[in-house]
Design an enzyme around this catalytic site. Structure first.
Site, PDB file in Angstrom:
ATOM      1  N   ASN A   1      11.561 -34.893 -13.430  1.00  0.00           N
ATOM      2  CA  ASN A   1      12.935 -35.217 -13.816  1.00  0.00           C
ATOM      3  C   ASN A   1      13.547 -36.017 -12.665  1.00  0.00           C
ATOM      4  O   ASN A   1      13.891 -35.455 -11.634  1.00  0.00           O
ATOM      5  CB  ASN A   1      13.726 -33.920 -14.053  1.00  0.00           C
ATOM      6  CG  ASN A   1      15.196 -34.188 -14.297  1.00  0.00           C
ATOM      7  OD1 ASN A   1      15.597 -35.327 -14.543  1.00  0.00           O
ATOM      8  ND2 ASN A   1      16.007 -33.129 -14.240  1.00  0.00           N
ATOM      9  N   TRP A   2      13.663 -37.320 -12.886  1.00  0.00           N
ATOM     10  CA  TRP A   2      14.127 -38.181 -11.784  1.00  0.00           C
ATOM     11  C   TRP A   2      15.647 -38.175 -11.649  1.00  0.00           C
ATOM     12  O   TRP A   2      16.191 -38.763 -10.710  1.00  0.00           O
ATOM     13  CB  TRP A   2      13.651 -39.618 -12.001  1.00  0.00           C
ATOM     14  CG  TRP A   2      12.164 -39.804 -11.884  1.00  0.00           C
ATOM     15  CD1 TRP A   2      11.206 -38.824 -11.773  1.00  0.00           C
ATOM     16  CD2 TRP A   2      11.459 -41.041 -11.866  1.00  0.00           C
ATOM     17  NE1 TRP A   2       9.953 -39.394 -11.699  1.00  0.00           N
ATOM     18  CE2 TRP A   2      10.082 -40.754 -11.751  1.00  0.00           C
ATOM     19  CE3 TRP A   2      11.853 -42.375 -11.950  1.00  0.00           C
ATOM     20  CZ2 TRP A   2       9.105 -41.746 -11.709  1.00  0.00           C
ATOM     21  CZ3 TRP A   2      10.890 -43.368 -11.907  1.00  0.00           C
ATOM     22  CH2 TRP A   2       9.515 -43.051 -11.784  1.00  0.00           C
ATOM     23  N   LYS A   3      16.323 -37.573 -12.617  1.00  0.00           N
ATOM     24  CA  LYS A   3      17.796 -37.509 -12.594  1.00  0.00           C
ATOM     25  C   LYS A   3      18.375 -38.921 -12.413  1.00  0.00           C
ATOM     26  O   LYS A   3      17.793 -39.890 -12.880  1.00  0.00           O
ATOM     27  CB  LYS A   3      18.274 -36.553 -11.506  1.00  0.00           C
ATOM     28  CG  LYS A   3      17.543 -35.209 -11.550  1.00  0.00           C
ATOM     29  CD  LYS A   3      18.201 -34.164 -10.722  1.00  0.00           C
ATOM     30  CE  LYS A   3      17.325 -32.938 -10.680  1.00  0.00           C
ATOM     31  NZ  LYS A   3      18.004 -31.771 -10.159  1.00  0.00           N
TER      32      LYS A   3
ATOM     33  N   GLY B   1      12.069 -31.745 -10.009  1.00  0.00           N
ATOM     34  CA  GLY B   1      13.108 -32.707  -9.664  1.00  0.00           C
ATOM     35  C   GLY B   1      12.739 -33.434  -8.384  1.00  0.00           C
ATOM     36  O   GLY B   1      11.978 -34.398  -8.380  1.00  0.00           O
ATOM     37  N   GLY B   2      13.274 -32.945  -7.257  1.00  0.00           N
ATOM     38  CA  GLY B   2      13.099 -33.611  -5.960  1.00  0.00           C
ATOM     39  C   GLY B   2      11.673 -34.039  -5.666  1.00  0.00           C
ATOM     40  O   GLY B   2      11.433 -35.205  -5.301  1.00  0.00           O
TER      41      GLY B   2
ATOM     42  N   GLU C   1      14.598 -22.584 -15.790  1.00  0.00           N
ATOM     43  CA  GLU C   1      15.069 -23.125 -14.517  1.00  0.00           C
ATOM     44  C   GLU C   1      16.211 -22.255 -14.005  1.00  0.00           C
ATOM     45  O   GLU C   1      17.373 -22.464 -14.400  1.00  0.00           O
ATOM     46  CB  GLU C   1      15.586 -24.555 -14.707  1.00  0.00           C
ATOM     47  CG  GLU C   1      14.536 -25.530 -15.193  1.00  0.00           C
ATOM     48  CD  GLU C   1      14.815 -26.946 -14.711  1.00  0.00           C
ATOM     49  OE1 GLU C   1      13.934 -27.504 -14.057  1.00  0.00           O
ATOM     50  OE2 GLU C   1      15.923 -27.462 -14.948  1.00  0.00           O
TER      51      GLU C   1
ATOM     52  N   SER D   1      12.824 -26.215  -7.502  1.00  0.00           N
ATOM     53  CA  SER D   1      12.208 -26.426  -6.196  1.00  0.00           C
ATOM     54  C   SER D   1      10.685 -26.227  -6.194  1.00  0.00           C
ATOM     55  O   SER D   1      10.119 -25.727  -5.221  1.00  0.00           O
ATOM     56  CB  SER D   1      12.879 -25.540  -5.138  1.00  0.00           C
ATOM     57  OG  SER D   1      14.264 -25.858  -5.041  1.00  0.00           O
TER      58      SER D   1
ATOM     59  N   HIS E   1      19.758 -29.454 -19.669  1.00  0.00           N
ATOM     60  CA  HIS E   1      19.579 -29.232 -18.227  1.00  0.00           C
ATOM     61  C   HIS E   1      20.846 -28.598 -17.663  1.00  0.00           C
ATOM     62  O   HIS E   1      21.955 -28.905 -18.119  1.00  0.00           O
ATOM     63  CB  HIS E   1      19.282 -30.570 -17.537  1.00  0.00           C
ATOM     64  CG  HIS E   1      18.824 -30.401 -16.126  1.00  0.00           C
ATOM     65  ND1 HIS E   1      19.706 -30.162 -15.089  1.00  0.00           N
ATOM     66  CD2 HIS E   1      17.584 -30.404 -15.581  1.00  0.00           C
ATOM     67  CE1 HIS E   1      19.018 -30.032 -13.963  1.00  0.00           C
ATOM     68  NE2 HIS E   1      17.728 -30.173 -14.229  1.00  0.00           N
TER      69      HIS E   1
ATOM     70  N   GLU F   1      22.494 -29.157 -15.126  1.00  0.00           N
ATOM     71  CA  GLU F   1      23.500 -30.124 -14.653  1.00  0.00           C
ATOM     72  C   GLU F   1      24.324 -30.655 -15.823  1.00  0.00           C
ATOM     73  O   GLU F   1      25.531 -30.850 -15.698  1.00  0.00           O
ATOM     74  CB  GLU F   1      22.806 -31.272 -13.885  1.00  0.00           C
ATOM     75  CG  GLU F   1      22.314 -30.787 -12.528  1.00  0.00           C
ATOM     76  CD  GLU F   1      21.088 -31.519 -11.999  1.00  0.00           C
ATOM     77  OE1 GLU F   1      20.734 -32.591 -12.524  1.00  0.00           O
ATOM     78  OE2 GLU F   1      20.460 -30.989 -11.058  1.00  0.00           O
TER      79      GLU F   1
ATOM     80  N   GLY G   1      17.190 -27.718  -6.803  1.00  0.00           N
ATOM     81  CA  GLY G   1      17.652 -28.600  -5.728  1.00  0.00           C
ATOM     82  C   GLY G   1      18.097 -27.850  -4.488  1.00  0.00           C
ATOM     83  O   GLY G   1      18.717 -28.427  -3.596  1.00  0.00           O
TER      84      GLY G   1
HETATM   85  C1  PEP Z   1      15.369 -30.006 -12.006  1.00  0.00           C
HETATM   86  O1  PEP Z   1      16.377 -30.649 -11.780  1.00  0.00           O
HETATM   87  O2  PEP Z   1      14.985 -29.873 -13.174  1.00  0.00           O
HETATM   88  C2  PEP Z   1      14.665 -29.409 -10.872  1.00  0.00           C
HETATM   89  C3  PEP Z   1      13.811 -28.461 -11.101  1.00  0.00           C
HETATM   90  O3  PEP Z   1      14.995 -29.910  -9.619  1.00  0.00           O
HETATM   91  P1  PEP Z   1      14.289 -29.483  -8.217  1.00  0.00           P
HETATM   92  O4  PEP Z   1      12.814 -29.506  -8.424  1.00  0.00           O
HETATM   93  O5  PEP Z   1      14.757 -30.523  -7.268  1.00  0.00           O
HETATM   94  O6  PEP Z   1      14.798 -28.115  -7.897  1.00  0.00           O
END
Ligand code: PEP
Length: 269
Positions: free
Chosen positions: A9-11, A234-235, A168, A213, A96, A98, A174
């Protein structure tokens, strides 16, 4: 056997140049992907075309990060499911945390979007997960149960198996803080038990992936859990080396630990 899904997920990161560069490095480092796993990247809307062009001869799938619930119409600034399918997307992220937090997407809206995605043959990855306070108050099972029931309400077996659930925990997104493998397995098994009440053995065909994470250092332990069917990342998905390393960990686990029986189909019941 449920196939692992490793999804990035590049956001709101990366335009076309970034997308081209990141995918070039990923393809270079990982020219072939085992057919035992699915790999997905979800760039921003404006970078979808370049990603689809670049990946069309590869095994990496492309998805979007959101859709509008309506098929089309006067919704300035929105993107429909059919536009994404026409562009070449096969998945879409929905609900998500967010989007739930910043754009007030509630379970009812997420469910409408899910139905729209399914009507358009876009596979939905629906995110569920509790806030930190909800876990501290020991309400995490209750919260995730409500989100899961709302997601799958009224779905047929054929529809349900198209859906991927992403557990999640919001406190792990994040933040660098990850659910322990035991916490992840406990919640994934709980989600599967809810699905089993509605869909019986077919719940064994529904993928439940973990997000929060995930990185190379913790992926092995998380992905070794029997009910963890992949990761939403994500990251670490913005770093080619980390993303490829998670893909390789998933590939290495497919033969060794994943001995999950195929679900009984409805026809066999
Ligand atoms: C996400 O935004 O779906 C996510 C899991 O981010 P991260 O891996 O950065 O926690």
């Amino acid at each position: 056997m449920r196939k692992f899904l490793i999804a990035g997920n590049w956001k709101m990161n990366g335009g076309e140049q970034f997308t081209f560069d990141l995918l070039s490095v990923i393809k270079n480092q990982k020219p072939a992907i085992s057919e035992d796993i699915d790999v997905l990247v979800c760039p921003s809307f404006v970078s979808l075309s370049i990603a689809i062009d670049q990946l069309h001869k590869s095994d990496v799938l492309v998805g979007a990060q959101n859709i509008h619930e309506a098929e089309k119409g006067a919704y300035t600034g929105e993107i429909s499911a059919s536009m994404l399918v026409e562009a070449g997307c096969s998945y879409v992220l929905l609900g998500h945390s967010e989007r739930r937090a910043y754009y007030h997407e509630d379970d009812a809206l997420v469910h409408k979007k899910l139905q729209t995605a399914l009507r358009n043959e876009l596979a939905p990855v629906v995110c569920v997960g509790e806030l930190l306070d909800e876990r501290k108050e020991n309400r995490h099972f209750e919260v995730v149960k409500a989100q899961t029931l709302a997601t799958f309400e009224g779905l047929t077996y054929e529809q349900a198996v198209q859906v991927v659930v992403a557990y999640e925990p919001v406190w792990a997104i994040g933040t660098g803080e990850t659910a322990s493998p035991e916490q992840a397995q406990e919640m994934h098994a709980f989600i599967r038990s809810i699905l089993a009440e509605q869909f019986g053995d077919a719940a064994n065909a529904i993928r439940i992936i973990y997000g929060g994470s995930m990185k190379p250092a913790n992926a092995q332990e998380l992905l070794s859990q029997p009910d963890v069917d992949g990761g939403l990342i994500g990251g670490a998905s913005l770093d080619a080396k980390s993303f490829v390393s998670i893909i390789e960990i998933a590939e290495s686990l497919t033969n060794s630990v994943r001995e999950i029986d195929s679900p009984t189909t409805l026809e066999e019941d």
